[in-house]
Design an enzyme around this catalytic site. Sequence first.
Site, PDB file in Angstrom:
ATOM      1  N   GLY A 165       2.329  -4.898  -5.238  1.00  0.00           N
ATOM      2  CA  GLY A 165       3.479  -5.144  -4.377  1.00  0.00           C
ATOM      3  C   GLY A 165       4.631  -5.654  -5.223  1.00  0.00           C
ATOM      4  CB  CYS A 193       3.145 -13.706  -8.420  1.00  0.00           C
ATOM      5  SG  CYS A 193       4.825 -13.268  -7.980  1.00  0.00           S
ATOM      6  CG  LEU A 194       3.916  -7.929 -10.732  1.00  0.00           C
ATOM      7  CD1 LEU A 194       4.634  -6.640 -10.347  1.00  0.00           C
ATOM      8  CD2 LEU A 194       2.926  -7.688 -11.853  1.00  0.00           C
ATOM      9  CG  HIS A 205       2.082 -12.225  -2.755  1.00  0.00           C
ATOM     10  ND1 HIS A 205       1.454 -13.223  -3.458  1.00  0.00           N
ATOM     11  CD2 HIS A 205       3.069 -11.752  -3.563  1.00  0.00           C
ATOM     12  CE1 HIS A 205       2.046 -13.354  -4.654  1.00  0.00           C
ATOM     13  NE2 HIS A 205       3.032 -12.469  -4.736  1.00  0.00           N
ATOM     14  CD  GLU A 206       4.923  -8.366  -3.025  1.00  0.00           C
ATOM     15  OE1 GLU A 206       6.089  -8.667  -3.361  1.00  0.00           O
ATOM     16  OE2 GLU A 206       3.953  -8.493  -3.797  1.00  0.00           O
ATOM     17  CG  HIS A 226       8.093 -12.559  -3.490  1.00  0.00           C
ATOM     18  ND1 HIS A 226       8.404 -13.484  -4.465  1.00  0.00           N
ATOM     19  CD2 HIS A 226       6.913 -12.002  -3.862  1.00  0.00           C
ATOM     20  CE1 HIS A 226       7.455 -13.490  -5.384  1.00  0.00           C
ATOM     21  NE2 HIS A 226       6.536 -12.603  -5.046  1.00  0.00           N
TER      22      HIS A 226
END
Length: 185
Positions: free
Chosen positions: A45, A94-95, A136-137, A140
């Site tokens: 994601g 997380c990226l 999660h996204e 953000h």
Amino acid sequence: MKLPIVAYGDPVLKKVCVDIDETYPDLQELIKNMFDTMYHASGVGLAAPQVGLPIRLFIVDTKGDEDEEAYVKVFINAQILEETGEPWAFNEGCLSIPEVREDVMRKPNILISYYDENWVKHEEKVSGFSARVIQHEYDHIEGKLFTDKLSLLRRQLLKSKLDNISKGNVRTDYKMRFPKQSKKR
């Protein structure tokens, strides 16, 4: 085109994002670039704030596993309407926060309203791993990170690691933008 991913500590990651409409400039190109970026970074994601844009846009591709089919979607102006079920822990990463993984509690079922990349409105029930990735996204675009869901003690224990990430003292296989990186590198 692969975009740089914004690292922990950048203020854009803490902003509540704004809705967009069909006139948002180069939206289809942005979506394509976000998918290119996510795949290059081996993510499941990616949200617009992670590429520096405070807009309500995120993408997911859960690639499927033995229990679920692949789930590939674009979410524009999403709103989670409901979260149900018994919360369960899962080790998330997380990226924007490379090399940090922690158990996060989330409910297994959601009801979400959103527009897709063709501006078709959807209201959908999602469960399991795909629901977790969406949550999660979605966090953000609400200005929240998975680390915000950890206990105060756990966050204190991670503080130096998180500070190092914001300074660029971390290795990744993808391009990143670090908020506190020294210009002398």
